[in-house]
Write an enzyme that holds these catalytic residues in place. Sequence first.
Site, PDB file in Angstrom:
ATOM      1  N   GLU A  72       0.808  -1.223   0.000  1.00 15.32           N
ATOM      2  CA  GLU A  72       0.000   0.000   0.000  1.00 15.32           C
ATOM      3  C   GLU A  72       0.848   1.282   0.000  1.00 15.32           C
ATOM      4  OE1 GLU A  72      -2.688  -0.391   3.332  1.00 15.32           O
ATOM      5  OE2 GLU A  72      -3.943  -1.837   2.278  1.00 15.32           O
TER       6      GLU A  72
ATOM      7  N   GLU B 242      -5.096  -8.487   0.042  1.00 12.54           N
ATOM      8  CA  GLU B 242      -5.897  -8.255   1.243  1.00 12.54           C
ATOM      9  C   GLU B 242      -7.355  -8.049   0.857  1.00 12.54           C
ATOM     10  OE1 GLU B 242      -4.615  -5.136   3.876  1.00 12.54           O
ATOM     11  OE2 GLU B 242      -2.493  -5.719   3.747  1.00 12.54           O
TER      12      GLU B 242
END
Length: 388
Positions: A142, A266
């Site tokens: 991320e 995720e």
Amino acid sequence: MKFGWNLGNTLDAQCIGTLNYSKDQTASETCWGNPKTTEDMFKVMIDNQFNVFRIPTTWSGHFADEDGHKIDEKWMKRVHEVVDYAYNNGAFVILNIHHETWNHAFSETLETAKVILADIWNQIAEEFKDYNERLIFEGLNEPRKNDTPVEWNGGDKEGWDAVNAMNEVFLKTIRASGGNNPKRHLMIPPYAAATQENSFKNFKYPGGDDKLIVSVHNYAPYNFALNNGDGAVETFDAQGKKDLDWSISLIKKTFTDKGIPVIMGEYGAMNRDNTEERAKWAEYYMEKVTAIGVPQVWWDNGIFEGTGERFGLLDRKNLKIVYPSIVAALQKGRGLEVEVKHAAEAVAEGCWATELGFECCSEGNTRVVATDENGKWGVENGNWCGIP
């Protein structure tokens, strides 16, 4: 690959402000409240047909500040040990860089970040150079412009350029290393790994390498799966399906329709005391991503209650599946035989099934596998159970 599980909030726990890392390099593993990782944790998940394990790992606090950024030997040994817990049991393993502060996507820190990134991945690549294709490296987690208005909305040019540049450094570093690394599968994210149009549109997918996988995260629909504030909902309704369908469609048209492989590193839906809705969501979600050929890895941070992000599936201390109906839904959505093992002990007493010689399903298991004249049936530990 079937589907996967994240060992979240564990090797990626970061307590530099409260721990003396020089005294014990491995103490950070448990500093966010999860127990020390064991091989049995992975075996429980493997018994439930999970065969992809992402091991988020924070390296800050575990490497030297001077040139070369040498990783502490004790920390590298512990990471290697945890990787082996899954790898030696025949599973796929994803190892990454997670919860770092030096690789935020800003132009002013980019050059320093590129040096550290290359140094860290050079050492990881050397450590695992002889591992086969079941070990996948994920360059960044991320990456984004932290604490800015564009952190989570798809980014801006500065952020996009920084992420693309760091991905390039990661790719070149691994491909220039020895052993099996020149042909190893690698995962690279768009800005923030976000399933958003701006993030995808400005992502640079390098050509000429057929072992590259796009790493995306997709907590969708947001208000059902992730939102912990105003607008959060407990029900997976028609609007939720519409929002989820949109995100899956975006992944499909941007990547998989073009032959670009994707792994959803995720995803998940947090506990709101709405297990039946989450099971319904899990089956629907799994059907959708399976249809476009995308493996997915549930984010399990070991948290079940409280005000934080409650994504726990496995009770790691007791080695029990806390929400067997959700695991059953994932199996069913993936097209696998529904058989949940190591389920949390049943707490319901005196339900109709006991009169027929069967156990009652545990409190969290509300996933209906079959219905007959007696009632609704679930499955736990390979046996039929009655849903009260």
